[in-house]
Write a protein that holds these residues in place. Structure first.
Motif, short mmCIF file in Angstrom:
data_model
loop_
_atom_site.label_atom_id
_atom_site.label_comp_id
_atom_site.label_asym_id
_atom_site.label_seq_id
_atom_site.Cartn_x
_atom_site.Cartn_y
_atom_site.Cartn_z
N ILE A 1 -13.87 -29.11 -39.36
CA ILE A 1 -13.75 -29.58 -40.74
C ILE A 1 -12.78 -28.73 -41.55
O ILE A 1 -11.97 -29.24 -42.32
CB ILE A 1 -15.15 -29.60 -41.38
N GLU B 1 -5.42 -31.47 -45.22
CA GLU B 1 -5.50 -32.43 -46.34
C GLU B 1 -4.91 -31.82 -47.61
O GLU B 1 -4.10 -32.43 -48.31
CB GLU B 1 -6.99 -32.76 -46.58
N TRP C 1 -16.99 -37.16 -43.03
CA TRP C 1 -16.13 -36.79 -41.90
C TRP C 1 -16.94 -36.62 -40.64
O TRP C 1 -18.12 -36.31 -40.68
CB TRP C 1 -15.38 -35.48 -42.22
N ASN C 2 -16.25 -36.79 -39.55
CA ASN C 2 -16.86 -36.59 -38.25
C ASN C 2 -17.19 -35.10 -38.08
O ASN C 2 -16.30 -34.26 -38.11
CB ASN C 2 -15.86 -37.07 -37.18
N LYS D 1 -9.20 -29.49 -40.84
CA LYS D 1 -8.85 -30.80 -41.36
C LYS D 1 -8.67 -30.73 -42.88
O LYS D 1 -7.73 -31.30 -43.44
CB LYS D 1 -9.94 -31.80 -40.99
#
Lengths: 246, 419
Positions: free
Chosen positions: B226, B233, B220-221, B229
């Motif tokens: 994170i 998810e 991941w970026n 995100k």
């Protein structure tokens, strides 16, 4: 409802109670005790603000204590406010909004004695809610409870280490804890048993007189306890007294 | 007063596969794959709970714990989500241990059958090879002829004996124990046995591919948040009908989420301590409202959270956000090395810090407080188990004992009868 706890605290409206627990000795049973007490009381209602648990948790515990919360939910008797999603972002529920809600409920209520429960104020510190707003909220809650002669029950975690690596959150946590201990009338601290683990005792419960306490007939006590789902099977032994042992 | 002993259970509710209902807290439970850990929790891990496993510092027993959790999920047909930043999640899944019992019992049998088939095929091939020489098949045929006459009667005898029981003849008419029926039972078994010496059959993983989802945080970026995100998810994953609590169809399943080494340096260092707490808190709320269980390992030793009573403030906050906290503490790297006898029996201590109390005040454990805080684990080839820590009996051979026989005999040793 745990009878021995009731015997220690004076049965009079307008008390402010601070419950301090640790990860090893959870104070959920005390919160449920005060909840159950005000539900059972004919003239009492309750405002329960939960930052960490969901409604089902209270409902199923109360069921075993003999209260059916389903009957009271969304009525004046039980005002359950789920504040799990409180966050520092502006678009979510804020402490200001919470306070306005409490104020409205207290202003309109027809019950004689109200109990306001804040289940875990530590959560606000942990999510880094601005400290001044937490203090402001807590102070306003305490004042309005005094004004309307309500009971206030606040739970806080007290396990914060005083070590060199203290970060900003733990400094705030420590300060809030010390401040609250010095402002409440009754302090209930819950600890593991200091002498080690045994089978029949879970931990110890100490009732202390706070700085602002003016009750002269209140006797600070230390209880050893073992909690059972059914309050009738829970055991409380007053340390140094015969009470509870026979 | 109600005087009924029957437990009221909602019959309309369909239970997800490989779950059971706790008799103590009426909570839905799943197995961790480790029978002794299930017992410790009072039957199994409650569905909707968040477990923190504090990692051991010089060994990888905590990772093994996570592997058990996933393997058991695959065997009991649950869905699995593996999230990792340190390792590739594929590696974790491919290096799971092999299953001995449980659903794979059928697989083992199939393998055996295949092997048998193969062994049947092989002679045929040989036969084809030898078929070029004309004499040998004839001899073989002759042999077969002989065997028809002579060998068969002898083989028939035991068969007839089987049906005519000389002793315990009463049981003759009872149906014979059938392994196939046993398989049906085992298929949805609650807890299986794993073989740590072998890795799982790749075919088995392939057959479960649609149940497995992997998330590699490292890809991941790192600039975005994170944790946010990842939360989204998981939220998306849990939106599926399968894991909803209101769903009453037979497709109901449980999602097992394993987060490997949460909060290790590979996770975004930009996120603050409170963001990590908020993530766990939100995750727990999410889990409560669906059929999912999350177990994460955390390298708490990087926060100097070690054996001594000292606990990092950061870790303590995260602990408060979890339902269950355990610490695996291997003997490796202890300041004072332990005696050989202890190391032979156990591999390390197993500390219980917090037990899940979902919808109850007390956890459903039957174990006494004293044993609960006195546990150690051992890891053998086919089991990982948690037991009460006992010091072994002292077996040292002292001079006294060696000389004991001489003292006992009271003689000069010349004659046995001489006192």
């Amino acid at each position: 409802m745990y009878a021995p706890i009731d015997n220690v605290l004076p049965n009079q409206n307008g008390k402010s109670i601070l419950i301090a627990d640790t990860i090893f000795a959870d104070a959920a049973f005390l919160v449920n005790h005060f909840l159950s007490k005000s539900i059972k009381n004919k003239d009492g209602n309750v405002i329960l603000i939960s930052f960490t648990s969901n409604y089902t948790q209270y409902e199923s515990i109360q069921k075993k204590m003999g209260n059916n919360l389903k009957l009271y939910k969304d009525t004046e008797k039980l005002n359950f406010i789920d504040a799990n999603l409180i966050s520092t972002e502006k678009n979510n529920i804020s402490l200001d909004a919470l306070y306005t809600r409490i104020k409205n409920i207290l202003g309109e209520t027809s019950f004689e004695s109200t109990t306001l429960i804040l289940d875990d104020i530590t959560h606000l510190v942990y999510i880094e809610y601005p400290m001044n707003e937490i203090l402001d909220f807590e102070y306003k809650c305490r004042n309005i409870c005094k004004k309307y002669n309500c009971d206030l029950v606040v739970k806080i975690h007290k396990d914060v280490c005083e070590t060199s690596d203290a970060d900003s959150i733990s400094i705030n946590h420590k300060q809030l804890l010390n401040y609250l201990i010095n402002s409440y009338e009754y302090i209930i601290e819950i600890n593991e048993l200091e002498s080690g683990y045994t089978d029949d005792i879970q931990g110890q419960l100490s009732f202390a007189r706070g700085v602002s306490c003016t009750q002269y007939d209140f006797n600070p006590r230390l209880y050893h306890y073992k909690i059972n789902e059914n309050p009738a099977f829970s055991k409380f032994y007053a340390k140094g007294l015969i009470e509870g042992t026979i | 007063m109600k005087s009924s002993f029957r437990k009221r259970i909602n019959l309309n509710q369909v239970q997800p596969i490989a779950t059971k209902i706790s008799s103590y807290t009426s909570q839905l439970l799943i197995s961790s794959g480790i029978p002794s850990y299930d017992d410790l929790l009072g039957g199994g891990i409650p569905v909707g709970s968040l477990t923190m496993v504090k990692k051991d510092s010089y060994t990888t027993y905590a990772d093994l714990f996570g592997k058990y959790f996933i393997s058991q999920g695959l065997v009991s047909n649950h869905d699995i989500l593996v999230i990792s930043a340190d390792n590739k999640p594929e590696n974790i899944v491919n290096n799971l241990m092999s299953v001995i019992e449980g659903k794979s019992a059928t697989i083992i049998e199939n393998e055996d059958e295949e092997e048998e088939n193969e062994s049947n095929i092989e002679p045929k091939k040989k036969g084809v090879r030898f078929a070029e020489e004309e004499d040998k098949p004839v001899i073989k045929k002759k042999r077969v002829m002989f065997s028809d006459d002579t060998v068969e009667p002898s083989t028939r005898k035991p068969q007839s004996r089987k049906s005519e029981l000389k002793i315990a003849w009463r049981y003759e008419n009872l149906p014979k124990f059938n392994d196939k029926n046993k398989d049906d039972f085992v298929k949805n078994s609650f807890c299986s046995i794993f073989d740590l010496t072998k890795t799982v059959d790749p075919e088995f993983i392939k057959s479960k591919e649609e149940n497995i989802s992997l998330v590699n945080i490292n890809e991941w970026n790192q600039d975005e948040n994170i944790l946010d995100k990842l939360y989204k998810e998981i939220e998306n994953k849990l939106k599926s009908e399968k894991f909803s609590k209101d769903n009453n169809t037979k497709t109901k399943s449980v999602l097992r989420i394993l987060i490997d080494s949460f909060d290790s340096p590979f996770w975004n260092l930009n996120s603050t301590s409170s963001q990590k707490y908020v993530f766990l808190h939100k995750l727990r709320t999410l889990l409560r409202n669906s059929h999912a269980v999350c177990l994460f390992t955390i390298p708490s030793y990087i926060y100097n959270d070690s054996r001594n009573d000292y606990v990092s403030n950061h870790i303590r906050r995260l602990e408060h956000a979890c339902d269950c906290v355990i610490r695996i503490d291997s003997f490796e790297g202890m300041a004072n090395p332990l005696s050989k006898d202890i190391i032979q029996d156990f591999q390390g201590f197993f500390h219980v810090i917090k037990l899940p109390c979902i919808n109850t005040l007390t956890s459903g454990i039957k174990m006494s407080e004293t044993t609960l805080h006195n546990l150690a684990f051992k890891c053998r080839r086919k089991k990982f188990c948690i037991e009460t820590f006992n010091l072994p009996p002292e077996m040292e051979e002292t001079d006294q004992r060696e000389g004991g026989s001489i003292i006992r005999s009271c003689s000069n040793g010349k004659s046995k009868l001489d006192f």
